[in-house]
Design an enzyme around this catalytic site. Structure first.
Site, mmCIF file in Angstrom:
data_model
loop_
_atom_site.group_PDB
_atom_site.id
_atom_site.type_symbol
_atom_site.label_atom_id
_atom_site.label_comp_id
_atom_site.label_asym_id
_atom_site.label_seq_id
_atom_site.Cartn_x
_atom_site.Cartn_y
_atom_site.Cartn_z
ATOM 1 N N ARG A 67 -22.205 -28.909 -39.681
ATOM 2 C CA ARG A 67 -21.069 -27.969 -39.705
ATOM 3 C C ARG A 67 -19.762 -28.752 -39.633
ATOM 4 O O ARG A 67 -18.770 -28.405 -40.270
ATOM 5 C CB ARG A 67 -21.145 -27.032 -38.509
ATOM 6 C CG ARG A 67 -22.208 -25.955 -38.633
ATOM 7 C CD ARG A 67 -22.387 -25.243 -37.306
ATOM 8 N NE ARG A 67 -21.194 -24.572 -36.863
ATOM 9 C CZ ARG A 67 -20.843 -24.408 -35.579
ATOM 10 N NH1 ARG A 67 -21.612 -24.883 -34.623
ATOM 11 N NH2 ARG A 67 -19.747 -23.778 -35.248
ATOM 12 N N ARG A 93 -18.114 -17.737 -40.448
ATOM 13 C CA ARG A 93 -18.646 -18.919 -39.750
ATOM 14 C C ARG A 93 -17.856 -19.147 -38.482
ATOM 15 O O ARG A 93 -16.636 -18.991 -38.480
ATOM 16 C CB ARG A 93 -18.462 -20.170 -40.604
ATOM 17 C CG ARG A 93 -19.461 -20.291 -41.623
ATOM 18 C CD ARG A 93 -19.209 -21.427 -42.572
ATOM 19 N NE ARG A 93 -20.253 -21.318 -43.529
ATOM 20 C CZ ARG A 93 -21.449 -21.864 -43.390
ATOM 21 N NH1 ARG A 93 -21.707 -22.660 -42.394
ATOM 22 N NH2 ARG A 93 -22.387 -21.641 -44.270
ATOM 23 N N HIS A 111 -10.069 -9.123 -36.137
ATOM 24 C CA HIS A 111 -11.361 -8.574 -35.724
ATOM 25 C C HIS A 111 -11.277 -7.044 -35.715
ATOM 26 O O HIS A 111 -10.306 -6.484 -35.213
ATOM 27 C CB HIS A 111 -11.717 -9.095 -34.328
ATOM 28 C CG HIS A 111 -13.022 -8.570 -33.847
ATOM 29 N ND1 HIS A 111 -14.231 -9.039 -34.338
ATOM 30 C CD2 HIS A 111 -13.330 -7.585 -32.966
ATOM 31 C CE1 HIS A 111 -15.221 -8.369 -33.769
ATOM 32 N NE2 HIS A 111 -14.702 -7.487 -32.932
ATOM 33 N N ASP A 147 -14.385 -14.785 -31.125
ATOM 34 C CA ASP A 147 -13.527 -13.621 -30.851
ATOM 35 C C ASP A 147 -12.938 -13.635 -29.446
ATOM 36 O O ASP A 147 -12.780 -12.581 -28.812
ATOM 37 C CB ASP A 147 -14.320 -12.314 -31.059
ATOM 38 C CG ASP A 147 -14.846 -12.180 -32.481
ATOM 39 O OD1 ASP A 147 -14.197 -12.688 -33.402
ATOM 40 O OD2 ASP A 147 -15.921 -11.567 -32.667
ATOM 41 N N GLU A 176 -5.768 -2.901 -40.218
ATOM 42 C CA GLU A 176 -5.851 -4.367 -40.348
ATOM 43 C C GLU A 176 -4.828 -4.866 -41.364
ATOM 44 O O GLU A 176 -4.156 -5.881 -41.146
ATOM 45 C CB GLU A 176 -7.258 -4.790 -40.797
ATOM 46 C CG GLU A 176 -8.342 -4.560 -39.765
ATOM 47 C CD GLU A 176 -9.698 -5.067 -40.241
ATOM 48 O OE1 GLU A 176 -9.765 -6.083 -40.943
ATOM 49 O OE2 GLU A 176 -10.712 -4.427 -39.913
HETATM 50 C C1 GRF Z 1 -12.586 -7.196 -41.736
HETATM 51 O O1 GRF Z 1 -13.083 -6.015 -41.201
HETATM 52 C C2 GRF Z 1 -12.159 -8.133 -40.638
HETATM 53 O O2 GRF Z 1 -11.677 -7.481 -39.518
HETATM 54 C C3 GRF Z 1 -13.445 -8.837 -40.312
HETATM 55 O O3 GRF Z 1 -14.102 -9.009 -41.541
HETATM 56 C C4 GRF Z 1 -13.670 -8.005 -42.449
HETATM 57 C C5 GRF Z 1 -13.152 -8.706 -43.660
HETATM 58 O O4 GRF Z 1 -12.829 -7.814 -44.690
HETATM 59 N N1 GRF Z 1 -13.196 -10.085 -39.613
HETATM 60 P P1 GRF Z 1 -12.057 -8.330 -45.961
HETATM 61 O O5 GRF Z 1 -12.921 -9.441 -46.595
HETATM 62 O O6 GRF Z 1 -10.730 -8.858 -45.539
HETATM 63 O O7 GRF Z 1 -11.940 -7.161 -46.867
#
Ligand code: GRF
Length: 203
Positions: A67, A93, A111, A147, A176
């Protein structure tokens, strides 16, 4: 004013990447996506980047014996492109110390839950199964534990009685797409100050 150079790491469809690109292009944030890197050859995120004339790289994890070596290759690309801020956007990852040391306090993740509740890969389903009435999304700095880094910004989403994982995830995703560019803008303006677990937003 100088734009902050962002490197985005994404494994999948890249809708958060798109929201960051759009915010940059509309000049809502003083930043530019300098490079997009994926660990998945077919990630739609790579296509989105190319469509906007952004450099896009697939760094195949299977080509490296650890990794750390895989991540070292990613770090090289980020440094070659003079990236100042790394944004994880659906990057599936767990990061190692290799990238975290090189970009200390300069890696963000988004997240789909209100951390520290429901960490892991099924934040929306876990919230629904648990029966919470409010969930949402969190932008945080990245540390080696999943997280778990200092929280920059959160947005709440009400859980509805008839929600499915898909409907709930859809409403969280809308938030988001607003929250991540806002957090990046705060970083780009030098307004984020980390003290232990706390992120203060300077006036
Ligand atoms: C989102 O829900 C984000 O919160 C999580 O993974 C998802 C990614 O979605 N970490 P995208 O590829 O940005 O559409």
């Amino acid at each position: 004013m100088v734009k902050t150079k962002i490197g985005v790491l994404a494994s999948g469809r890249g809708s958060n990447l798109q929201s960051i690109i759009d915010a940059c292009e509309k000049k809502e944030i003083l930043a530019e996506v300098a490079v997009v890197i994926s660990d998945k050859k077919d990630a739609f995120a790579l296509q989105r980047a190319k469509k906007h004339g952004i450099k896009a790289f697939f760094v195949d994890p299977e080509k490296y014996s650890s990794r750390e070596l895989h991540e070292n290759a990613i770090v090289n690309i980020l440094q070659q492109n003079k990236v100042e801020l790394v944004c994880l956007a659906g990057y599936m990852r767990l990061l190692t110390g290799v990238i975290i040391e090189k970009f200390e306090d300069r890696i963000m993740n988004i997240h789909p839950a209100l951390l520290p509740a429901f960490p892991g890969t099924h934040g929306q389903k876990d919230a629904l199964d648990y029966g919470v009435k409010i969930t949402g999304c969190t932008v945080h700095f990245v540390v080696e534990q999943m997280d778990a880094g200092p929280i920059i910004a959160q947005a709440a989403v009400t859980v509805l009685e008839n929600d499915t994982v898909e409907t709930l995830a859809g409403r969280i995703l809308e938030q988001e797409h607003k929250l991540y560019p806002k957090a990046i803008e705060l970083f780009a303006k030098g307004k984020l100050k980390i003290t232990g677990r706390n992120v203060k937003i300077k006036k």
